[in-house]
Motif scaffolding. Structure first.
Motif, PDB file in Angstrom:
ATOM      1  N   GLY A   1       0.829  -1.209   0.000  1.00  0.00           N
ATOM      2  CA  GLY A   1       0.000   0.000   0.000  1.00  0.00           C
ATOM      3  C   GLY A   1       0.858   1.253   0.000  1.00  0.00           C
ATOM      4  O   GLY A   1       2.090   1.192   0.191  1.00  0.00           O
ATOM      5  N   SER A   2       0.216   2.408  -0.204  1.00  0.00           N
ATOM      6  CA  SER A   2       1.010   3.641  -0.317  1.00  0.00           C
ATOM      7  C   SER A   2       1.442   4.155   1.054  1.00  0.00           C
ATOM      8  O   SER A   2       2.459   4.835   1.176  1.00  0.00           O
ATOM      9  CB  SER A   2       0.269   4.717  -1.098  1.00  0.00           C
ATOM     10  N   GLN A   3       0.690   3.807   2.101  1.00  0.00           N
ATOM     11  CA  GLN A   3       1.115   4.191   3.448  1.00  0.00           C
ATOM     12  C   GLN A   3       2.488   3.566   3.747  1.00  0.00           C
ATOM     13  O   GLN A   3       3.405   4.213   4.248  1.00  0.00           O
ATOM     14  CB  GLN A   3       0.057   3.692   4.450  1.00  0.00           C
TER      15      GLN A   3
ATOM     16  N   TYR B   1      -3.156  14.574   4.302  1.00  0.00           N
ATOM     17  CA  TYR B   1      -3.499  13.186   4.632  1.00  0.00           C
ATOM     18  C   TYR B   1      -2.866  12.849   5.997  1.00  0.00           C
ATOM     19  O   TYR B   1      -1.652  12.991   6.171  1.00  0.00           O
ATOM     20  CB  TYR B   1      -2.969  12.289   3.510  1.00  0.00           C
TER      21      TYR B   1
ATOM     22  N   ASP C   1       2.037  11.735  -4.282  1.00  0.00           N
ATOM     23  CA  ASP C   1       1.085  10.684  -3.897  1.00  0.00           C
ATOM     24  C   ASP C   1      -0.125  10.781  -4.821  1.00  0.00           C
ATOM     25  O   ASP C   1      -0.920  11.703  -4.716  1.00  0.00           O
ATOM     26  CB  ASP C   1       0.697  10.871  -2.417  1.00  0.00           C
TER      27      ASP C   1
ATOM     28  N   THR D   1      -1.296   3.425  -5.487  1.00  0.00           N
ATOM     29  CA  THR D   1      -1.896   2.346  -4.699  1.00  0.00           C
ATOM     30  C   THR D   1      -3.004   1.648  -5.481  1.00  0.00           C
ATOM     31  O   THR D   1      -3.635   2.264  -6.349  1.00  0.00           O
ATOM     32  CB  THR D   1      -2.480   2.907  -3.381  1.00  0.00           C
TER      33      THR D   1
ATOM     34  N   SER E   1      -5.386   0.304  -3.579  1.00  0.00           N
ATOM     35  CA  SER E   1      -6.445   0.288  -2.553  1.00  0.00           C
ATOM     36  C   SER E   1      -7.739   0.897  -3.058  1.00  0.00           C
ATOM     37  O   SER E   1      -8.820   0.493  -2.659  1.00  0.00           O
ATOM     38  CB  SER E   1      -6.004   1.089  -1.327  1.00  0.00           C
ATOM     39  N   LYS E   2      -7.626   1.910  -3.897  1.00  0.00           N
ATOM     40  CA  LYS E   2      -8.832   2.617  -4.333  1.00  0.00           C
ATOM     41  C   LYS E   2      -9.392   2.007  -5.609  1.00  0.00           C
ATOM     42  O   LYS E   2     -10.605   1.893  -5.748  1.00  0.00           O
ATOM     43  CB  LYS E   2      -8.535   4.108  -4.576  1.00  0.00           C
TER      44      LYS E   2
ATOM     45  N   ARG F   1      -3.698  -4.558   0.074  1.00  0.00           N
ATOM     46  CA  ARG F   1      -2.427  -3.998   0.529  1.00  0.00           C
ATOM     47  C   ARG F   1      -1.365  -4.081  -0.570  1.00  0.00           C
ATOM     48  O   ARG F   1      -0.353  -4.789  -0.434  1.00  0.00           O
ATOM     49  CB  ARG F   1      -1.907  -4.672   1.823  1.00  0.00           C
TER      50      ARG F   1
HETATM   51  C1  LIG Z   1      -3.882  10.668   0.142  1.00  0.00           C
HETATM   52  C2  LIG Z   1      -3.759   9.238   0.563  1.00  0.00           C
HETATM   53  N1  LIG Z   1      -2.571   8.637   0.468  1.00  0.00           N
HETATM   54  C3  LIG Z   1      -2.411   7.358   0.856  1.00  0.00           C
HETATM   55  C4  LIG Z   1      -3.447   6.622   1.381  1.00  0.00           C
HETATM   56  C5  LIG Z   1      -3.170   5.229   1.868  1.00  0.00           C
HETATM   57  O1  LIG Z   1      -3.574   4.261   0.992  1.00  0.00           O
HETATM   58  P1  LIG Z   1      -3.093   2.761   1.113  1.00  0.00           P
HETATM   59  O2  LIG Z   1      -4.317   1.969   1.395  1.00  0.00           O
HETATM   60  O3  LIG Z   1      -2.485   2.435  -0.214  1.00  0.00           O
HETATM   61  O4  LIG Z   1      -2.065   2.654   2.202  1.00  0.00           O
HETATM   62  C6  LIG Z   1      -4.698   7.205   1.509  1.00  0.00           C
HETATM   63  C7  LIG Z   1      -5.818   6.443   2.085  1.00  0.00           C
HETATM   64  O5  LIG Z   1      -6.942   6.834   2.164  1.00  0.00           O
HETATM   65  C8  LIG Z   1      -4.861   8.559   1.087  1.00  0.00           C
HETATM   66  O6  LIG Z   1      -6.044   9.164   1.202  1.00  0.00           O
END
Ligand SMILES: Cc1ncc(COP(=O)(O)O)c(C=O)c1O
Length: 472
Positions: free
Chosen positions: A186-188, A212, A285, A315, A317-318, A325
């Motif tokens: 994931g990007s986090q 964020y 991001d 990511t 995720s969306k 993940r």
């Molecule tokens: C701006 C931004 N960056 C990163 C993320 C994290 O996403 P991920 O699920 O890939 O960790 C989010 C999650 O809502 C987000 O809003």
């Protein structure tokens, strides 16, 4: 004993006779033909009846005693376990043949999102059966290879990296070779790994304000000094000379999170120029840019940069689902070695089955189709949202509406967005205040996610918002 006349043992089968006998006895008990407390023939008599060795019967009985189907009563014989009497024969059949899988999660931890929780994809649109078919295929084809440690794939499976590089080049103009792609959870996770690589002592990070919260959390964990960068209708204002030295600027240019503003072209060029001049990295991001409803996604900031200072983060995720993940980074060549060192130390391997599945999913066009389907639904939901909000006369200004998963409604200056959000929460809604994302300052506002909710739910929930808003 009539029951045992029907027992047929196949002497030509590869399955040993004692195993066949066990299975027959188990079936007789499960089907209720042999009920709890019923005596079984002695080992001698059954061996004669079935024309098999006594040892075969002894071994089968012993196995079923160990499984608690049978019990041995001293000086009496072997019986169907009396503990089974609490089950009716029907229940024994159901319990034994179709055991109910226990839930592996606490129900209370897995609730669907409440309107209008931001950033939630509609997971019911995800083609799970198709995904499972690809998953089954890659496991059948490459299963054993994918199950092993593979220290050469710390950056991810090559096939997936190649497919992501192509997807980014074609869709977002990202300039990269597959070797520059790193797969993350994931990007986090990507931002966390980048913080390890980029943060230098004595230097600060320049964040969008509001921002964020996940990024702020990471910076606080590292004890990094944070400079609040002002956000307006053109997106983030680039840092000034007095803000230097900065390790990196974190920015969401396609759609500023959480306001929704797009970084204007002059700002993009200025940011890139300043980064080159001051030797500052930029972390772009690009979390939801695929969801632009009335035009193609904007080219990435990275595509404009000729100095290799932009690190592109994305990511799945969306566009797919959050619990996958799976995220990625397109790294400048100069950072590859340092990044690999950190990635290798933290997490040498990857979720190779999921990576291989995703690779097949992209390669076969399923990602493209799924994004198209989501865009159609989300565009309609956004329209329904904005029409309802206008019809209900909500006292909110939705300024940025060219796409994304959220709509930020700005309140009149001076209003307390925390209080408004609290009143909405008391009415059963989940709409965070803009100030909950701010570092130093933000206009008052409320952040509405609309993608996870169907049109009817959107309308009824907005009516509830309107009722609450009358008391603001
Ligand atoms: C701006 C931004 N960056 C990163 C993320 C994290 O996403 P991920 O699920 O890939 O960790 C989010 C999650 O809502 C987000 O809003």
């Amino acid at each position: 004993m009539k029951t045992f006349e029907a027992v047929f043992l196949d002497r030509g089968a590869t399955k040993p006779l004692q195993v066949q006998l066990q299975q027959h006895l188990r079936n007789l008990i499960q089907s209720g033909k042999l009920s709890a407390g019923k005596a079984l023939p002695s080992t001698r008599s059954l061996s004669v009846q079935l024309n098999i060795s006594r040892n075969t019967v002894v071994t089968a009985y012993e196995q079923l005693i160990s499984e608690a189907y049978l019990e041995a009563r001293p000086r009496s014989g072997i019986y169907v376990s009396s503990a089974l009497s609490q089950f009716s024969s029907e229940r024994v059949v159901r319990t034994q043949r179709k055991p109910r899988a226990p839930s592996v999660v606490e129900d209370s931890t897995l609730l669907p999102p409440v309107p209008f929780r931001p950033c939630q994809p509609d997971v019911s649109l995800f083609p799970l059966a198709l995904w499972n078919r690809y998953r089954g295929r890659v496991v059948r084809r490459d299963g054993l290879k994918l199950l092993q440690y593979n220290e050469h794939s710390a950056m991810g499976l090559r096939a997936l990296r190649e497919n992501i590089a192509t997807y980014l080049r074609d869709g977002r103009g990202v300039k990269c070779d597959w070797r520059q792609i790193a797969i993350t959870s994931g990007s986090q996770h990507a931002i966390f790994l980048l913080a390890h690589v980029l943060l230098k002592s004595g230097k600060k990070v320049y964040l969008e304000d509001p921002d964020y919260n996940g990024t702020k959390r990471i910076m606080n964990l590292f004890g990094a000094g944070i400079i609040s960068g002002q956000v307006d209708e053109q997106g983030l204002r680039p840092p000034l000379a007095k803000d230097q030295p900065i390790s990196f600027v974190y920015v969401t240019p396609s759609r500023q999170f959480p306001t929704g503003a797009t970084l204007s072209l002059p700002r993009r060029l200025e940011l890139i120029q300043e980064a080159a001049k001051t030797n500052t990295w930029i972390v772009e991001d690009d979390y939801d840019s695929d969801f632009r409803y009335r035009a193609a996604p904007l080219p990435s900031l990275q595509s404009l940069d000729t100095n290799d200072k932009v690190i592109y983060v994305g990511t799945f995720s969306k566009v797919l689902f959050p619990s996958l993940r799976m995220g990625y980074i397109a790294l400048p060549k100069a950072l590859l070695e340092d990044f690999l060192r950190v990635k290798y130390a933290v997490d040498q391997y990857g979720h190779f089955i999921e990576q291989a599945t995703l690779s097949a999913f992209i390669e076969n066009g399923a990602l493209h189709s799924h994004i198209g389907r989501c865009k159609r639904h989300y565009a309609q939901r956004q329209e329904v949202f904005l029409e309802s909000a206008a019809r209900l006369g909500l006292p909110l200004d939705f300024r940025y509406k060219d796409g994304g998963m959220n709509l930020t409604g700005f309140l009149q200056p001076g209003m307390d967005d925390q209080e408004c959000s609290k009143m909405l929460s008391d009415a059963g809604l989940d709409i965070p205040p803009l100030s909950s994302f701010s570092i130093k300052r933000s206009e008052p506002g409320l952040v509405f996610g609309f993608t996870a909710f169907g049109p009817q739910k959107i309308c009824s929930s907005l009516e509830c918002v309107a009722q609450v808003a009358r008391r603001w």
